[in-house]
Design an enzyme around this catalytic site. Structure first.
Site: not given
Length: 412
Positions: A204, A220, A338
């Protein structure tokens, strides 16, 4: 055991033969094992070859950000107590490499297959596994990998309705959420030292609370499930509460966690924990990882660490200061280009160690170490780095292609 399929069709046999020939040419040219190019050629000739090759096998798929190569090896050793095993032991974990591995398994009973996280759902559709082991999810290869929750969602969607038994780490919220779409889940309390990719609820988006006994979302109710297998110190507790000792040549807490998950997988096939764990002791190194080699009259232990979670686990198993350490970082295609993840690693854990830095991105790493307040030296070659370090066995930590570079230099 899965019933044997009909013999391979002429097209499939041609694809296997062509793939093996391509692999042999690649090896002869000094371009590696040839498993990837061999698999690509074979799949080009027969796109359904992977499913055909797996048809007679009881298949285990192993996926995670960290530890999947080692766990694949441990499971394979355990399952050999029940019959012959074919496995992609060298870590070629995308469909082409998996196809090459299975092409050599016509007489095997089990297929134990490491699968790249991004390919898990597709490979699972092709090979209809009996067991899928899910260990962890964390950030990796930032330039091309999906955000971790998106990857967990991909797993969750792809595994929904699967007939496989899912053996999942109940201490990783992302793994729990991904596995919860499946009907048959065996929960293993394998632990999770790296938590920085799972502070929000994957269900959630709420904030996860982290009590000592797990995690729970206050919004939740998403929470850590109750495990049936538990890593407890140097023992694995099975579903009956029996404690089985873990004796490994592989170092560190992370490998004990890998052994716990492997024992749970082996149990699905009727192999007792005592038998499975005893067989795992034979694994001393995995594709060069954890090997101790002699180079320039010095002993070097070779350790692989590809991402922040991996570096954290590796720091926990190196010898204490003043043991010398060599760090090597590249940023080639297989690593991800990266290098911003370097800033997520707590390098202050290396305080007190003499440190030498090498690799393509040695200057990036040097800046990170300087900010961390550590003393270090920077070198162009491994030989130079070793010459600058004080006596004693050296811990060498490298990411993926840097690790392969080091293995070539030291002849391992």
């Amino acid at each position: 055991m899965t019933e044997s399929t009909e013999p391979l069709s002429p097209r499939a046999r041609l694809a296997v033969t062509a793939g093996k020939a391509a692999a042999a040419v690649s090896r002869a040219a000094g371009r590696g094992s040839g498993s990837v190019i061999g698999g690509r050629v074979a799949l080009k000739l027969d796109p359904d070859l992977l499913a055909r090759l797996a048809g007679h096998l009881d298949v285990v798929l192993v996926s995670a950000t960290n530890g999947k190569t080692t766990t694949t090896r441990l499971i394979a050793e355990a399952l050999r107590a029940g019959g012959p095993v074919v496995s992609n032991a060298l870590g070629a974990n995308m469909p082409a490499g998996i196809t090459s591995a299975l092409a050599g398994g016509s007489d095997a009973r089990y297929g134990v297959i490491e699968v790249d996280e991004k390919y898990l759902a597709g490979v699972a559709r092709d090979v209809e596994p009996k067991v899928i082991a899910l260990l962890n999810l964390s950030r990796d290869q930032l330039d091309r990998a999906a955000e971790t929750r998106m990857l967990a969602e991909h797993w969750r969607t792809g595994l929904e309705g699967s007939k496989a038994t899912i053996v999942a780490n109940c201490d990783d919220p992302l793994v729990v959420w991904a596995a919860s779409s499946s009907a048959h889940v065996v929960w293993v309390a394998a632990g999770q030292e790296w938590k920085d990719d799972a502070w929000s609820c994957p269900a959630c988006g709420g904030v996860l609370q982290r009590p000592d006994d797990g995690f729970v979302c206050g919004e939740c109710g998403f929470a850590r499930p109750q495990p049936t297998w538990v890593l407890s110190g140097d023992h694995v507790l099975d579903p009956h509460g029996s404690a089985w000792p873990i004796h490994l040549q592989l170092p560190g807490r992370a490998n004990k966690a890998n052994a716990a998950s492997s024992a749970a997988v082996a149990a699905v096939f009727g192999i007792a924990p005592q038998v499975a764990l005893e067989r795992m002791y034979s694994v001393a190194a995995v594709a060069g990882r954890y090997d101790v080699v002699t180079y320039q009259n010095r002993e070097l232990r070779l350790l692989l660490a590809k991402n922040p979670a991996g570096w954290l686990e590796t720091f926990s198993l190196i010898d204490p200061p003043p043991t010398p350490v060599v760090l090597s970082v590249n940023a080639r295609g297989a690593d991800g280009t990266d290098t911003s993840w370097l800033w997520d690693v707590d390098y202050t854990r290396l305080a007190g160690h003499p440190i030498a830095v090498i690799g393509d991105r040695r200057l990036d790493l040097a800046v990170r170490l300087e900010v961390a307040g550590l003393e270090f030296t920077v070198h162009d070659t491994l030989q130079q780095a070793i010459g600058a370090l004080p006596p004693g066995r050296i811990e060498l930590i490298a990411n993926y292609t840097a690790f392969q570079d080091v293995r070539r230099v030291v002849g391992n």
